[in-house]
Design a protein around this motif. Structure first.
Motif, PDB file in Angstrom:
ATOM      1  N   VAL A 638       0.869  -1.176   0.000  1.00  0.00           N
ATOM      2  CA  VAL A 638       0.000   0.000   0.000  1.00  0.00           C
ATOM      3  C   VAL A 638       0.911   1.232   0.000  1.00  0.00           C
ATOM      4  O   VAL A 638       1.935   1.251   0.685  1.00  0.00           O
ATOM      5  CB  VAL A 638      -0.940   0.026   1.218  1.00  0.00           C
ATOM      6  N   TYR A 639       0.537   2.225  -0.800  1.00  0.00           N
ATOM      7  CA  TYR A 639       1.317   3.456  -0.901  1.00  0.00           C
ATOM      8  C   TYR A 639       0.540   4.593  -0.245  1.00  0.00           C
ATOM      9  O   TYR A 639      -0.684   4.626  -0.284  1.00  0.00           O
ATOM     10  CB  TYR A 639       1.611   3.784  -2.363  1.00  0.00           C
ATOM     11  N   LYS A 640       1.280   5.549   0.335  1.00  0.00           N
ATOM     12  CA  LYS A 640       0.657   6.638   1.066  1.00  0.00           C
ATOM     13  C   LYS A 640       1.386   7.935   0.746  1.00  0.00           C
ATOM     14  O   LYS A 640       2.622   7.962   0.669  1.00  0.00           O
ATOM     15  CB  LYS A 640       0.705   6.366   2.570  1.00  0.00           C
ATOM     16  N   ALA A 641       0.616   8.989   0.517  1.00  0.00           N
ATOM     17  CA  ALA A 641       1.213  10.303   0.264  1.00  0.00           C
ATOM     18  C   ALA A 641       0.222  11.386   0.674  1.00  0.00           C
ATOM     19  O   ALA A 641      -0.991  11.158   0.711  1.00  0.00           O
ATOM     20  CB  ALA A 641       1.590  10.452  -1.204  1.00  0.00           C
ATOM     21  N   LEU A 647       1.505  10.806  -4.635  1.00  0.00           N
ATOM     22  CA  LEU A 647       1.134   9.395  -4.728  1.00  0.00           C
ATOM     23  C   LEU A 647       1.377   8.879  -6.144  1.00  0.00           C
ATOM     24  O   LEU A 647       1.920   7.779  -6.330  1.00  0.00           O
ATOM     25  CB  LEU A 647      -0.335   9.232  -4.342  1.00  0.00           C
ATOM     26  N   ALA A 648       0.991   9.656  -7.130  1.00  0.00           N
ATOM     27  CA  ALA A 648       1.192   9.258  -8.520  1.00  0.00           C
ATOM     28  C   ALA A 648       2.672   9.070  -8.823  1.00  0.00           C
ATOM     29  O   ALA A 648       3.067   8.097  -9.503  1.00  0.00           O
ATOM     30  CB  ALA A 648       0.587  10.304  -9.454  1.00  0.00           C
ATOM     31  N   GLU A 649       3.508   9.971  -8.332  1.00  0.00           N
ATOM     32  CA  GLU A 649       4.939   9.869  -8.596  1.00  0.00           C
ATOM     33  C   GLU A 649       5.533   8.612  -7.975  1.00  0.00           C
ATOM     34  O   GLU A 649       6.423   7.975  -8.553  1.00  0.00           O
ATOM     35  CB  GLU A 649       5.653  11.123  -8.094  1.00  0.00           C
ATOM     36  N   GLN A 650       5.058   8.229  -6.790  1.00  0.00           N
ATOM     37  CA  GLN A 650       5.534   6.988  -6.167  1.00  0.00           C
ATOM     38  C   GLN A 650       5.264   5.778  -7.058  1.00  0.00           C
ATOM     39  O   GLN A 650       6.041   4.825  -7.083  1.00  0.00           O
ATOM     40  CB  GLN A 650       4.849   6.774  -4.819  1.00  0.00           C
ATOM     41  N   LEU A 651       4.150   5.836  -7.796  1.00  0.00           N
ATOM     42  CA  LEU A 651       3.719   4.697  -8.598  1.00  0.00           C
ATOM     43  C   LEU A 651       4.098   4.830 -10.066  1.00  0.00           C
ATOM     44  O   LEU A 651       3.707   3.996 -10.881  1.00  0.00           O
ATOM     45  CB  LEU A 651       2.199   4.527  -8.474  1.00  0.00           C
ATOM     46  N   GLY A 652       4.846   5.864 -10.405  1.00  0.00           N
ATOM     47  CA  GLY A 652       5.266   6.045 -11.787  1.00  0.00           C
ATOM     48  C   GLY A 652       4.155   6.510 -12.709  1.00  0.00           C
ATOM     49  O   GLY A 652       4.223   6.314 -13.926  1.00  0.00           O
TER      50      GLY A 652
END
Length: 708
Positions: A638-641, A647-652
């Protein structure tokens, strides 16, 4: 052959004393300036080796870890992580990788053994156990119900092993017990290889036995390192055997088993002494994934129709063909479809009346309108999944019993890995290997039937062969449970020039679920029956990301940050995003879950319950929801921002794309109409409030063999 025309589609790692105890023998070498040593241990799917290099001052300068048998998406990823950690620390005392305990245990034990060799450390391996019976437990396929094992020992030996409680899948756990337990007793070692097709269950048995033995050693006053005496891997055979047969069937799932039966029947009817059919399978049992399935496809089986439908057809064959070709937009080999439609009914009669396949009455299927009666469910569904699977196992037992009575032969734990060709390039046999003792086989046959399933457990083949022409299918797909469908023989055939048709089509996606799960949270028993485990249903907060990831009132996006389907249908249509999609929630929504629980359960319930077998009841507050989500963030799925852009940048993803997706979705929620995908207004819940935001990684899980 009469029936061969249609093949039926039927505990934590110990980092102190235990890390010094290896599972094999270390080999040292090198110059006076640099020394190396290698340790080995039994991992998840085979032997793991660790080679350490130390300079003259005693500094660890290099670490090399190999483990070809470890699963690519779990142990295969843990190996480089541990290797890098040991290099960085300059020590073998590093933490295990969460979610890959078996592989981590093996790597650290092998590393500890090599470290001891390099440092001249010796341990007292004298075994002195207090005679008695000891209990051990380990996590099997379902974390809610640990597998419990009872081990009886005298002063120096294991004398008995009993699996006393398990919720692992019927059929799979049976083969794990039948093969793993006697091998541990015979070799007096828990370093026996896991049984192919029952790897998780086998490893749970081994880990639980190890835990019980540790107690026995402690009670007897032995040095804890003496557990190494029970971790020596049995020697492998270097024998090579040659086998000749008229017909060789590679793979013993539904297709392979019925093909072998058909061949044996044809030979037997011509001459009872002429049967020369050999069937092999890499797993420790026959039946493949088919005994887990719910039913079979067939068109108008005449005997069943005579008994249950007054002799009338259930379906219009020509209308079904037209539907089929229309549904595929003509992209199907019509002559093969017709061959199937014209023969599958008779084939089903054959399996039912000659071999005891038990079925319920047929139901609608194939097309979205369910206008064609073609699906026959395995029986009896009303008695629960466990009973149904027992019936399916009995069917396969009947098949194999009659197959061998006719003179057919079969070998389990025999993995084919290549073809044999003569000097003219003609395929004349296969090379195979016993997955338990290492014996090599050269099997020559006049006819070879390849029934090994697809390549759902082979990430490299999925990346190479799955097509991105219409949907982003290429990439590594998750495989739940049995992973023997590695595609090696398909690749061998391709290497020899075999042709393919539609190999790039979508895999058979059976279920969707979060990319991982958490086991540190409490399990709650419900007063409802769980058919898969034959006990009461259990749910856990640790599965909250899975519950939320599949909820129809969520917002799902593909890897580009765009919506791709109605969230009501993500269980059916998740594959359209490829192997992975993401589900987005705001902090305000998570706070609502803390107060009111999940609001809706998925419309399509065939989703993975990773930690247990049940869903959190609607409307049940989950006060620790934020804690769970943060634990999932720490676990990496799970990603958190604080912002959507971060958040988008974490996921490319392109931040602008994700932001626009959320804006459009929220506008649809406000309007009460989802013009893009038609989601019911009752499920239109906006991404409310400010950050932080959570993105749950969701996977399309395969349970059937690769592409069909």
């Amino acid at each position: 052959m009469k029936h061969a025309k249609i093949l039926s589609r039927l505990l934590s790692v110990v980092l102190c004393a235990a890390i010094l105890a290896g599972c094999g023998t270390a080999q040292s070498g090198g110059s006076a300036d640099a020394r190396t040593a290698t340790g080995t241990a039994s991992g998840f799917g085979g032997q793991v080796s660790v080679t350490l290099t130390m300079d003259a001052e005693g500094n660890l300068t290099d670490v090399a870890v190999t483990g070809d048998g470890e699963t690519p998406d779990v142990g295969g990823k843990a190996i480089p992580t541990l290797q890098a950690a040991m290099k960085e620390a300059g020590s073998v005392e590093v933490d295990a990788v969460a979610g890959a305990i078996v592989t981590s245990d093996a790597v650290l034990a092998a590393a500890g053994q090599a470290w001891n060799e390099l440092n001249g450390v010796t341990t007292d391996l004298t075994v002195s156990m207090a005679p008695g019976t000891y209990e051990g437990q380990a996590t099997g396929f379902r974390s809610a119900w640990p597998m419990k094992v009872s081990v009886t020992a005298d002063q120096t030996r294991i004398t008995d092993i009993q699996v006393t409680d398990t919720a692992d899948t019927v059929g799979i756990i049976d083969s794990a017990i039948a093969l793993t337990v006697p091998r541990i007793l015979e070799s007096q070692s828990v370093a026996v290889d896991a049984v192919s097709g029952a790897t998780v269950s086998s490893n749970a048995i081994k880990e639980a036995v190890k835990q019980a033995l540790t107690q026995a050693l402690e009670a007897g006053g032995s040095d804890p390192a003496a557990i190494a005496a029970f971790q020596v891997a049995p020697a492998k055979s270097d024998a090579v055997e040659t086998i000749e047969t008229d017909v060789l069937v590679v793979g013993m799932g539904a297709a392979g088993t019925t093909a072998a039966l058909s061949a044996a029947e044809t030979m037997y009817e011509a001459d009872p002494d002429s049967v020369s059919v050999l069937a092999i399978d890499k797993a420790g049992r026959y039946g493949g994934a088919s005994f887990l399935c719910s039913g079979v496809f067939a068109v108008n089986p005449p005997k069943l129709a005579a008994e249950f439908n007054g002799g009338n057809d259930w379906v219009d064959r020509d209308a079904l063909l037209a539907d089929w070709m229309d549904y595929t937009e003509g992209d199907a080999k019509q002559e093969m479809v017709e061959l199937l439609l014209d023969n599958c009914g008779e084939t089903l009669d054959w399996l039912v009346y000659d071999y005891g396949l038990e079925l319920e009455q047929p139901k609608g299927g194939l097309t979205e309108g369910d206008s064609n009666i073609v699906l026959f469910s395995y029986a009896p569904a009303a008695e629960g999944m466990t009973v149904r699977r027992r019936h399916n196992i009995t069917f396969f037992d009947n098949c194999i019993e009659q197959f061998t009575e006719m003179g057919g032969k079969y070998q389990l734990e025999t993995a084919a890995y290549d073809f044999i060709q003569d000097e003219n390039g003609k395929t004349v046999g296969v090379k195979a290997r016993n997955t338990n003792d290492g014996t090599e086989y050269e099997i020559y046959a006049d006819s070879i039937i390849l029934a090994t399933g697809g390549f759902g457990a082979n990430a490299e083949m999925e990346k190479e062969y799955l097509s991105d022409e219409y949907y982003p299918l290429s990439g590594e797909w998750s495989m739940v449970g049995m992973r023997q469908n590695d595609g090696k023989m398909i690749q061998a055939a391709l290497d020899d020039g075999a042709g393919t048709y539609s190999i790039g089509m979508c895999p058979v996606v059976h279920i969707t679920g979060a990319a991982d799960f958490l086991t540190q949270f409490e399990y709650h028993e419900l007063d409802t029956y769980c058919a898969q485990t034959d006990r009461n249903t259990v749910w856990t907060e640790g599965d909250l990301p899975n519950y939320l990831g599949n909820a129809p009132d969520s917002l799902v996006v593909n890897t580009e940050g765009e919506r791709f389907t109605s969230e009501q249908n993500v269980g059916f249509n998740g594959w359209m995003s490829g192997p992975t999609f993401y589900t987005l929630y705001s902090d305000a929504q998570i706070k609502e879950v803390e107060e009111r629980g999940i609001r809706t359960q998925p419309a399509y319930m065939q989703t993975v319950n990773l930690g247990a077998c049940g869903w959190a009841p609607e409307g049940t507050p989950i006060p620790n929801a934020t804690e769970v989500m943060d634990a999932a963030v720490e676990a990496g799925y799970v990603y958190k921002a604080d912002t959507l852009a971060d958040l988008a940048e974490q996921l490319g993803m392109d931040p602008a794309v994700l932001e626009q997706t959320v804006a459009d979705y929220n506008a649809a929620c406000e309007a009460g109409v989802d013009e893009e995908f038609g989601k019911d207004a009752a499920y239109l819940a906006p991404i409310a409030g400010d950050g932080p935001y959570y993105m749950i990684t969701m996977l399309q899980h395969l349970r059937r063999p690769g592409c069909e």
